[in-house]
Write an enzyme that holds these catalytic residues in place. Structure first.
Site, PDB file in Angstrom:
ATOM      1  N   ASP A 119      74.888  29.768  73.311  1.00  0.00           N
ATOM      2  CA  ASP A 119      73.987  29.416  72.200  1.00  0.00           C
ATOM      3  C   ASP A 119      72.697  28.830  72.753  1.00  0.00           C
ATOM      4  O   ASP A 119      72.703  27.732  73.307  1.00  0.00           O
ATOM      5  CB  ASP A 119      74.707  28.406  71.288  1.00  0.00           C
ATOM      6  N   ASN A 165      69.854  28.072  70.990  1.00  0.00           N
ATOM      7  CA  ASN A 165      69.011  27.235  70.122  1.00  0.00           C
ATOM      8  C   ASN A 165      69.757  26.090  69.443  1.00  0.00           C
ATOM      9  O   ASN A 165      69.255  25.473  68.514  1.00  0.00           O
ATOM     10  CB  ASN A 165      68.281  28.092  69.073  1.00  0.00           C
ATOM     11  N   ASP A 197      72.308  25.824  67.401  1.00  0.00           N
ATOM     12  CA  ASP A 197      72.898  25.835  66.048  1.00  0.00           C
ATOM     13  C   ASP A 197      74.412  26.055  66.099  1.00  0.00           C
ATOM     14  O   ASP A 197      75.060  26.208  65.064  1.00  0.00           O
ATOM     15  CB  ASP A 197      72.218  26.884  65.147  1.00  0.00           C
ATOM     16  N   ASP A 226      78.392  48.470  69.718  1.00  0.00           N
ATOM     17  CA  ASP A 226      79.487  48.736  68.804  1.00  0.00           C
ATOM     18  C   ASP A 226      78.955  49.618  67.676  1.00  0.00           C
ATOM     19  O   ASP A 226      77.890  49.354  67.129  1.00  0.00           O
ATOM     20  CB  ASP A 226      79.993  47.408  68.223  1.00  0.00           C
ATOM     21  N   ASP A 257      84.154  51.826  66.606  1.00  0.00           N
ATOM     22  CA  ASP A 257      85.144  51.045  65.876  1.00  0.00           C
ATOM     23  C   ASP A 257      86.057  51.950  65.035  1.00  0.00           C
ATOM     24  O   ASP A 257      85.561  52.782  64.272  1.00  0.00           O
ATOM     25  CB  ASP A 257      84.370  50.086  64.956  1.00  0.00           C
ATOM     26  N   GLU A 262      87.697  53.535  69.600  1.00  0.00           N
ATOM     27  CA  GLU A 262      88.843  52.662  69.328  1.00  0.00           C
ATOM     28  C   GLU A 262      89.777  53.396  68.362  1.00  0.00           C
ATOM     29  O   GLU A 262      89.335  53.811  67.285  1.00  0.00           O
ATOM     30  CB  GLU A 262      88.371  51.347  68.709  1.00  0.00           C
ATOM     31  N   HIS A 287      88.533  41.065  71.777  1.00  0.00           N
ATOM     32  CA  HIS A 287      88.300  40.065  70.728  1.00  0.00           C
ATOM     33  C   HIS A 287      89.333  40.120  69.600  1.00  0.00           C
ATOM     34  O   HIS A 287      89.292  39.298  68.697  1.00  0.00           O
ATOM     35  CB  HIS A 287      86.897  40.255  70.155  1.00  0.00           C
ATOM     36  N   ASP A 288      90.221  41.121  69.623  1.00  0.00           N
ATOM     37  CA  ASP A 288      91.227  41.258  68.565  1.00  0.00           C
ATOM     38  C   ASP A 288      92.617  40.796  68.987  1.00  0.00           C
ATOM     39  O   ASP A 288      93.561  40.902  68.192  1.00  0.00           O
ATOM     40  CB  ASP A 288      91.338  42.725  68.132  1.00  0.00           C
TER      41      ASP A 288
END
Ligand code: GLC
Ligand code: CA
Length: 575
Positions: A34, A36, A38, A111, A218, A272, A346-347
């Site tokens: 990150d 900035n 946030d 993606d 995807d 995928e 990530h899954d």
């Protein structure tokens, strides 16, 4: 490089391609860095860490979605394919990342999420306005069945959403249901409509013209639905899936996409494909198939399910079966096909927590898994954080859960009367959140990921598990990844060599040979915390040997027979 050149001198071996020789790094931008403050990772954060990727030695970055999105499924619900979600930055920021990667000779794969859009996409907003909208047929609308509550009827069929509940949502305005194989905020596009396909191909072309190097597609095997949308088998794990997994026109559509957009371009593609078999994968791959380069199949990552198709049911994971599945794919995609090699993304839960030991042998087993990743035949995909052995997150409170599918699971089980602790235990083992916690850069607050407050909690082990520490220690997981990446780049046999499984029934050891011309490599992996003895089958003859890499110090041992230490991995060259 001459594109017709083969890797072995016979000229009959596999064709050389840059994407076969590449190591891919999967970058999950919201949790990478990150810039900035946030609390949300962003594109300037990626730019700030380009030298990190360069130092690791990867060749390709696959970037999870950064498109404009209301974020119901962490960016897999796209509102506008041609703009960037403000939290990630601007299109200028994107261009800087692309240029910065290219300066370092790293390619960028985006993606491509085109089975569905967000319900806030302009096409869907217009589609839902009236039954006569020009966009009506961009999506899949149907009348309810029977006369259920409030005249709505029941959903048009019994298909389920992958995230739980029916795959249909009733829309008051036109009194019809629309189909969504994922969240209700992810309506499925109607690929049978040629105009939809044309718009998608235009969009792909637009990104390729910008200079990106390919697509990770995807759930691309779900784009064609069976005619008449018949009810599915309610015991299949994902009800309806037999009617939309590699459906009647899936190959036609993928082949058309290849012809219209990809043919003649030197790009990389990986589809995928939940539910894909080897035979199905072959049909998607190569110039004799639909033209894709690789697929992500799900067979090896579904072995620890208790019930078929249910990721939330906990079962045992068996090494012999794991070897058998990977071997089937290794052998099944010889010739025109090519494997993608991945153990997590990530899954899925973290690989060291799932296939290794994230306690006492975290370092050894993370290195063991890396050894497998880089020595199988196929293109290896490293998931962000695995190069430092990041682990699953110890969930203590429901409020720590972020992922839509995990949140739905928690709600379902609460309704079923499960104890909170029981629910959180399953979440800790199976939630997609495990892989999505912030990248652990240092032992600073929030693991050096942000100066603000991170959008998802940081794994409490960040003080011990972080990049700064790993780069500082010569024998770290990180340096071991580097070593393996260098080795793969240096040895054609690891890329193009054939694969032969040894000792198929051994319940503890995964061993195999890779062979290319007169080069031969032996890989021996002990997947247990015990100390089994490995004996090389007598028919494998050799004169000399050289140890190429190992996760333990090895002196003078010869590969004929030796005792393995817990999670030990050794790679020998046989001469
Ligand atoms: C793919 C993505 C996953 C997403 C789903 C729906 O499986 O990897 O993160 O939720 O498709 O787009
Ligand atoms: Ca930010």
């Amino acid at each position: 490089m001459d594109s017709t050149e083969t890797a072995d001198s016979t000229g009959i071996g596999p064709k050389r391609e840059w994407w076969k020789e590449a190591v891919v790094y999967q970058l999950y931008p919201r949790s990478f860095y990150d810039a900035n403050g946030d609390g949300f990772g962003d594109l300037p954060g990626v730019e700030a860490k380009l030298d990190y990727l360069d130092a690791l030695g990867v060749d390709v970055v696959w970037l999870n979605p950064v498109y404009d999105s209301p974020d119901a499924d962490h960016g897999y619900d796209i509102r506008d394919y041609r703009s960037i979600m403000p939290e990630y930055g601007t299109m200028d920021d994107f261009d800087h990342v692309l240029a910065g990667l290219h300066d370092r000779e790293i390619k960028l794969v985006m993606d491509l999420v085109v089975n569905h859009t967000s319900d806030e996409h302009e096409w869907f907003r217009k589609s839902r306005q009236s039954r006569d909208s020009d966009y009506r047929d961009f999506y899949i609308w149907r009348e309810g069945r029977g006369d259920g509550p409030g005249g709505k009827g029941e959903p048009p069929n019994n298909w389920e959403s992958a995230f739980g509940g029916p795959a249909w949502t009733y829309d008051e305005r036109t009194a019809r249901y629309y189909l969504h194989l994922f969240d209700e905020k992810q309506p499925d596009l109607n690929w049978d409509n040629p105009e939809v396909r044309e718009r998608i191909y235009d969009m792909m072309d637009w990104w390729l013209e910008k200079g990106i190097d390919g697509f990770r597609m995807d759930v691309i095997d779900l784009i064609s639905k069976a005619e008449g949308l018949p009810d599915g088998d309610a015991d299949s794990g994902w009800t309806g899936s037999e009617h939309f997994t590699s459906g009647p026109r899936a190959h036609e559509f993928v082949a058309e996409m290849y012809e219209e957009v990809l043919a003649g371009r030197d790009v990389m593609t990986v589809g995928e494909m939940p539910g894909a078999t080897v035979e199905e994968a072959q049909r998607y791959l190569g110039p004799d198939g639909d033209g894709l380069n690789m697929v992500f199949h799900f067979e090896h990552v579904s072995l620890d399910y208790g019930e078929t198709g249910n990721r939330w049911s906990i079962g045992e994971w068996d090494l012999a079966e794991f070897k058998q599945v990977l071997t089937k794919w290794q052998n099944g995609l010889e010739g025109e096909g090519w494997n993608s090699v991945y153990l997590g993304n990530h899954d899925w839960p973290r690989i060291v927590s799932r296939f290794g030991d994230d306690g006492l042998y975290r370092i050894e087993s993370a290195k063991l898994l890396a050894t497998l990743l880089f020595t199988l035949r196929g293109t290896p995909y490293v998931y962000q954080g695995d190069e430092i052995g990041m682990t699953n997150f110890p969930f203590e409170r429901e409020a720590q859960v972020r992922d839509v599918s995990a949140r739905n699971f928690v709600e379902r089980k609460k309704a079923d009367g499960w104890e909170r602790a029981e629910i959180l235990e399953v979440v800790t083992m199976r939630s997609r959140d495990n892989a999505r916690t912030p990248m652990q850069w240092s032992d600073d607050e929030y693991a050096g990921f942000t100066d603000g407050e991170s959008w998802i909690p940081v794994n409490p082990n960040y003080e011990a598990v972080n990049v700064a520490d790993a780069r500082h220690k010569d024998d770290s997981i990180w340096h071991y990844y580097r070593e393996l990446i260098d080795l793969r780049h240096a040895r054609d046999v690891l890329v193009y060599g054939s694969y032969d499984l040894l000792l198929p029934d051994d319940p503890d050891v995964y061993a195999f040979l890779r062979t290319l011309g007169d080069e031969r490599v032996l890989v021996v992996l002990n997947f247990r915390d015990g100390t089994p003895t490995f004996s090389l089958p007598a028919e494998v003859a050799f004169d000399g040997t050289e140890l190429l890499v190992s996760n333990y110090p090895v002196d003078g041992a010869k590969p004929r027979s030796f005792e393995l230490r817990p999670y030990e991995a050794r790679v020998y060259e046989l001469e």
